[in-house]
Every structure is written in C-alpha cells, then in structure tokens.
Write an enzyme that holds these catalytic residues in place. Sequence first.
Site, PDB file in Angstrom:
ATOM      1  N   TRP A 126       0.800  -1.217   0.000  1.00 35.76           N
ATOM      2  CA  TRP A 126       0.000   0.000   0.000  1.00 35.76           C
ATOM      3  C   TRP A 126       0.837   1.273   0.000  1.00 35.76           C
ATOM      4  O   TRP A 126       0.298   2.351   0.135  1.00 35.76           O
ATOM      5  CB  TRP A 126      -0.929  -0.015   1.223  1.00 35.76           C
ATOM      6  CG  TRP A 126      -1.792  -1.222   1.284  1.00 35.76           C
ATOM      7  CD1 TRP A 126      -3.041  -1.375   0.740  1.00 35.76           C
ATOM      8  CD2 TRP A 126      -1.463  -2.491   1.895  1.00 35.76           C
ATOM      9  NE1 TRP A 126      -3.515  -2.639   0.990  1.00 35.76           N
ATOM     10  CE2 TRP A 126      -2.573  -3.358   1.689  1.00 35.76           C
ATOM     11  CE3 TRP A 126      -0.363  -2.982   2.600  1.00 35.76           C
ATOM     12  CZ2 TRP A 126      -2.601  -4.662   2.147  1.00 35.76           C
ATOM     13  CZ3 TRP A 126      -0.378  -4.290   3.061  1.00 35.76           C
ATOM     14  CH2 TRP A 126      -1.486  -5.124   2.841  1.00 35.76           C
ATOM     15  N   ASP A 127       2.151   1.158  -0.124  1.00 35.37           N
ATOM     16  CA  ASP A 127       3.054   2.311  -0.053  1.00 35.37           C
ATOM     17  C   ASP A 127       2.933   3.011   1.301  1.00 35.37           C
ATOM     18  O   ASP A 127       2.969   4.236   1.384  1.00 35.37           O
ATOM     19  CB  ASP A 127       2.772   3.289  -1.201  1.00 35.37           C
ATOM     20  CG  ASP A 127       3.900   4.301  -1.381  1.00 35.37           C
ATOM     21  OD1 ASP A 127       5.001   4.073  -0.849  1.00 35.37           O
ATOM     22  OD2 ASP A 127       3.681   5.330  -2.040  1.00 35.37           O
ATOM     23  N   TYR A 128       2.820   2.232   2.364  1.00 38.79           N
ATOM     24  CA  TYR A 128       2.762   2.778   3.720  1.00 38.79           C
ATOM     25  C   TYR A 128       4.166   2.913   4.309  1.00 38.79           C
ATOM     26  O   TYR A 128       4.382   2.654   5.487  1.00 38.79           O
ATOM     27  CB  TYR A 128       1.908   1.874   4.612  1.00 38.79           C
ATOM     28  CG  TYR A 128       0.416   2.018   4.422  1.00 38.79           C
ATOM     29  CD1 TYR A 128      -0.150   3.216   3.996  1.00 38.79           C
ATOM     30  CD2 TYR A 128      -0.443   0.961   4.686  1.00 38.79           C
ATOM     31  CE1 TYR A 128      -1.516   3.336   3.838  1.00 38.79           C
ATOM     32  CE2 TYR A 128      -1.822   1.072   4.530  1.00 38.79           C
ATOM     33  CZ  TYR A 128      -2.347   2.271   4.105  1.00 38.79           C
ATOM     34  OH  TYR A 128      -3.706   2.394   3.948  1.00 38.79           O
TER      35      TYR A 128
END
Length: 803
Positions: free
Chosen positions: A474-476
Amino acid sequence: MKNAKQEAPASKGRHLILGVFGILLGLSGLFLAIMGAQLVTLGGSWYYLLAGFGLLISGVLYVRTKPAATLVIGVVFVATVIWALWEVGFTFWPMVPRLAPFLVIGLLAALLHPWLSQGRHRAASYGGAAVFAGVLAVGFYALFIPHGVIEGEPSLAVQPQAKGTDKATDWSHYGSNPAGTRFSAQTQINKDNVDKLQVAWTYRTGEIAEGASEYQNTPIQVGDTLYTCTPTSKVIALDADTGEQRWTFDPKAQNTKTWNRCRGVSYYEPAKVEHPLVFADLKPAKPAQGNSCAKRIVQVTMDARLISIDAETGKPCEDFGDHGSVDLTAGLGRVMENVPYYAYTSAPTISRNLIILGGWVFDGRSLDEPSGVIRAFSADTGELVWAWDLGNPDITKLPPEGETYTRSTPNMWSTPAFDDELGLVYLPLGNQQPDFWGGTRPELTEKYSSAVVALDMATGRERWTFQTVHHDLWDYDIAAQPSLYDVPDGKGGTIPALIQLTKRGQIFMLDRRTGQPIADVVEKPVPQDVAAGDWVAKTQPYSVGMPTFGADPLTEKDMWGATFFDQLMCRINFKKLNYNGEFTAPSTQDTLIYPGYYGGFNWGGGAIDEKTGYLFVNDIRIPQVVKLVPRENVDLSHLKSGHGVGSTYPMEGTPFVIDHKGFNSPLGIPCQSPPWGVFAAVDLNTRKKVWERPAGTVEDAVINGVRANLPIPLGMPTLGGGATTASGLVFYAGTQDYYLRAMDMATGKEVWKGRLPVGGQATPMTYLSPKTGRQYVVIVAGGARQSPDRGDYVIAYALPEKE
C-alpha cells in the site's frame, strides 16, 4: 373587471413560478430515485430512492398547483431529519449535505404555499419560512466555526514559561536536535505577546517552486547565520538578523523534471566533535588551513552528489572527496540518466564525524531499481566508512568489482534520528519496490519494508528492527523522522523511547534500546484476498496503547458531498469499490486505500515539547483509488507514467501496471466527510489525546479553477510539521490556506496567525540571535500542495524591536 384583469397576469406568473419549482423538484427527485435505485442494488441505503419518489410526487403536485405538494415536502423533510440523525447524530459536517438542500426546499415551499392554498395559512406559511430561514442563517454562521474540536484543559498542562532560556541556542539539525523533537528552549515569544509578531525580514531565493519542484526546506541556524536550500539544491547563507544574503552555492544539479526537493542541509564543525569515531583504514583528516572549512555545510543534491561547503564562504571544501564532492551513484548500478531512479530529498544526518545517508527511489517503476543501501561517509574526507546493504549484510563498504548493492531493497528517503549516548541511529525505512505488488520479494529484505531500524553508528550493523506493516502493498512506507524522548516507567524512572509516526495514522512507542513496544501493540487479522502471484500477511500490527488518527475504516455513512447529489454519487462509487478496511490489497478492481499513501502522517513528522512531554501531530485524510491492470492490456508506449494520484506506475517486471486516482465527488471534493486533516496533541506520559482541531480552512483552496475565498475551517490536508517552544507555543504552517499559526500547546487554541504571500509545505523553526538577542520564527513559503500560487520566500517573524 379591472381587478380581474390585474389578477390574471399575477395568477399566470404564480402558476409559472410554481410550475418551474415543481419541474426542478421533479427532476431532482427523478435523479435521486434513479441513482438511489442503483445504490439499493449495490446493497446501500434506501433513503435516496424513497426521498426521490417523494420529491418527484411533490414536483408533479406543484405543476398541478395542488396544496398537497407542501404536505409531501413536509413528510420528506421530517423523514430526512430522522434518517440523518440515525446515520450521523448531531455531527455538523455530515449533516450539511443531508439537511441543507431540504432547508432551502422547505424555505421555498413555505413561501410558495399561500399560492397553492389561495391565500389560506398565510401566517403559518410565513412563520415556517422564517424558521427555515433562521436555521439556514445559523447553519451558515456555523460553517465558520471549527467542529469536531477536542479542547485541552490548561490546568492539565505543565506551565513551562519559566523553564526556558534567554540564551542563544542553535537550531543546528533538521529537527532542531539529534532527537528530532523540533523543540526550542526559547521563551521570548510567548502566549502573552505572540499576537504582536510581525515580519522582520523576507528573502527571495529567485527559484520559484514550479513544475516538479516543491519548496519544503526547514532552514538551520548556527550562530548569526541561517542556511537554506532550494528545490534544485542551491545552498544559501543569510544573516540571521536581517535576511541579507552572505553567499550562495550552486552545485548546478541536473533538474530531474520529476521530483525536485531539498528539505534541509546539515552543519559540521570538526573542532566541536567531542568523541570522534576513529577508523584505522581511513586517511586522517587534514587540519583546516586558517579558517578554511573549519565549519562546514553538508548538502546532498538532486543528482546524487554529497557536497561539503565552507560555512563561512560557500566555497567547496577541496579536501572532501573529489574537490568537495562525492558521487553517490557508486555501487548502485543502473540509475537511469533521462529519468533519475535515485536522488536525495532530505537533509543528510551528521552524527559525530559521520554523514549517514539513505536515498529517494522513484516509486513503482520496476523490479530492478537502485538499492536502498544505507551508507556512512567521513564528514572530514568524504570517504565511505560503512555500508548496510539490506539484501547482503556481507557487503560493508563498496560492492565487489562488477557487482552492485542489492537492487530494489527498501530505502530511507526520510530523516533519521540518533542517540549519541547509545551510539544508535534510527532509520525510518520505505517499501520494497515496486510498492503495490510484492510477489517476488526476497525473504531477507521483507522484514525491513516499512520498518524502523536501529544501526550501530560506528559499524553500520543492525541492532534491532520493528516493522509497522508486514509485506507492504500500500506504499505505507515510514515517512516521518523518529522522535526520541524519555517517558515515565511508572516506577519513578524513565524509559528511553522512540516515537514513530506512520502513514497509517498509528503511533508506535518503542524502547529505543531494544525496539520492544512500550505502548501495547497487537497483531490483528486482515483480509486475505490478493492479486495473482502475490500474497498478504495474515496479521498486521496495531498500536493499541497509543491514540490513532484518521484510521477508522470508512463506511457508506462517511460519504460526503457539497450537495445530496454528489453525496449520493460518492455513496454509489464507494459501494462499487473493492474495500474491506485498511489492508484491502490492490486488485484488478478499483481498490480504495485508506488511510492513503500520503498519510496519515507524512514527512513533516511530530514535534515534542520537552518540558511537558506533549507530542504534536498533523495529518492527511485523503484516500486514493488504485487498480492493477494486466500488462498485456496496456499500450506501454502511451503510458502516462508519473508519481501519485493521476498517474500510472509501470512496475516493470511484474504482471501489472497500476493506475492511481483520487476518491472525489463529481465536484472534485473528497468523498469522505471532513476533517481532511487535523492538528492534535498527545500526552506521552499518559498516552492520551489532549486536544484536536481541524487544520486550516478552505480560504485559499482552488477547486475546478474557482478559489473558495471563505475561511471555513473544514480541516485540510497538511504537509510539514510543527515547532515547539518552552513558552508553551507550537508553530505550524503547511496548511492549504496561506498562514503561519501559533497555537497554545495546552489547549490547541489558535493565538496568532500571520498571512503568507503563498502557502507553505515546510516545518517552521525558531532561534534567538546571539547578536541582537531577538527571537525569530522562520518559515519558507513556496506554495501549498495542489495550489497554483507559487513562490520562493524565506520569511522571518519577530516581536517589534521596542518589545
């Protein structure tokens, strides 16, 4: 006869007005009914279908001039009030699109009713109209009042005014100090006089933050000089009292036309390093010739060069690297010449006599991108001291001849913090490329994605790792600098803590000696659906011992809009999305990511009042919609490849590309209910939220080319963090409106704001001039994110000299 002739045109006019009103109601009802039926088929609320029928029937009755039209409107209005209270209670912003349209319809219906009833019920009708008008007036007034506010109690906060200093102390690190607390011990500017702040000086760099550039710099101050940098890596020294330029240094960095940033520079003074690290295999540092390079500014450029500059003259330090410069692409392999896949955006970290660096890697391009290797260089000579290759721990310096550092490993594009006493540097790591598909990620590097890692400063060897997201799809990645602060242990002592903010809105509190949680963390099961060839972790970590921000799952009831039309469309679109909470994996359907990959908490990070133990945060609450598209279905030659919302990531080497878009209403407004960003305080001693309020207003927001020009405090997304002082103030810019604000750190109340020429997306800083004894608060303003207004300003505020 005369009266009859006069009444005929009047009667026709009334019929026309009633007919037009009826047609508009009928069309509105028809739209609500048709789209409401679609919402019902998706498993959503029946309200819009039923309300649409009610408006449609009422519209027909108005066209036919039947008094029953008013009754139907009344029934729909009462039903709407009951439905709205059931869905959202008395919360203001969710109520607005639900009730405001019917208040307007009710007002018009009350005014028109005497025409339907041949003059009967005139007094009651006009009385009803007065009530509707009064409620609308109150509602309009309420638009300008902050809602959802949690007020702090002044008596609960330690009053810190007497605990500061009137001595000059430098703001010599990006986060003020090695701990990244953004705290200043100054008290000259306080709650009693902050309202007298005025612009003391303004400097313009000459480089407007346009195109791929964003001006996000927090200057540093050492003695009587301020040092700042521009998006394309120019370094500028300014007089701390006047803003006059002392020197500029232009490294002539290649404009990437992709992602030009410089969030800060660093300062190194060899003579003041008390315990320099000694490395037998390095050549000894040359003593400074006269005053040459006795004090240094260290900069990393957008085209990946490490540069050491004389802090007094702005000239390169010839004894550093190759005439003042070190090539950071050594050992990285292919970095792409036309589109740079490796650059640097954050201030370098200087600990003792080491420069510790990570690097920015272009998100989502390929399985084969430059390494996320962490390296330390001698601050004296520029020689490589150690390297930590996340995929090959046997590589401790340069890779063997003909090899590279492990490709595509998690990188550190943000700023570390360090504890000199423990000898540890704390790295906030990013994600393994290409962010949204991880079917081929190796086990060795999996544990480092979106993790905070402690390395031994002297050796670069790993001491502990704590992961905030497992197998991040999630590109966290961790964007915020860690903050170091000692918290009570409940036994009269303290525990050395690390406080890590995340894009998920989670705050993790760890023992910085071991990486073990101090505040409780639990693993919770998450959805298991995933795209072909990938996998998801069975559980994810949740920091249940600390407050969270903007992390509650979205539901249909959270959908919002300026009118009931776009709110209905947001509901329909929401029900169509692939969404089962925070960890819904990207798929070949439109998939909602919330909190989005902008945050939660982004690179602005937190600020800590070291006197009270209050942590100050600001966040972003803007979800994104992503969709995996099978590669064979895409014309790669026409791919709109970019960064973030509105672009497509090519993800070369995977089965997919991924499309990105915002989750907005047809009017271009975020689909979920405000606030879309808050300012807040957390007591690190009690681990409780102290106060919270919406962050800024829509005054300067531009939607579809139209500027709002109304200071409505919806709470907007923010970039940049806060700066705290011992006088009980926290300063913020970074909002979508063009202000620098001072807030009472005990209560969260705004006590002053200064208008900026354009918006800012940087963290302010403050210092006391050693020459004049005057305290300044400085902010750079280059333009708020998504704003068309751009600038190149460095602005210093101070009290009037007579004060």
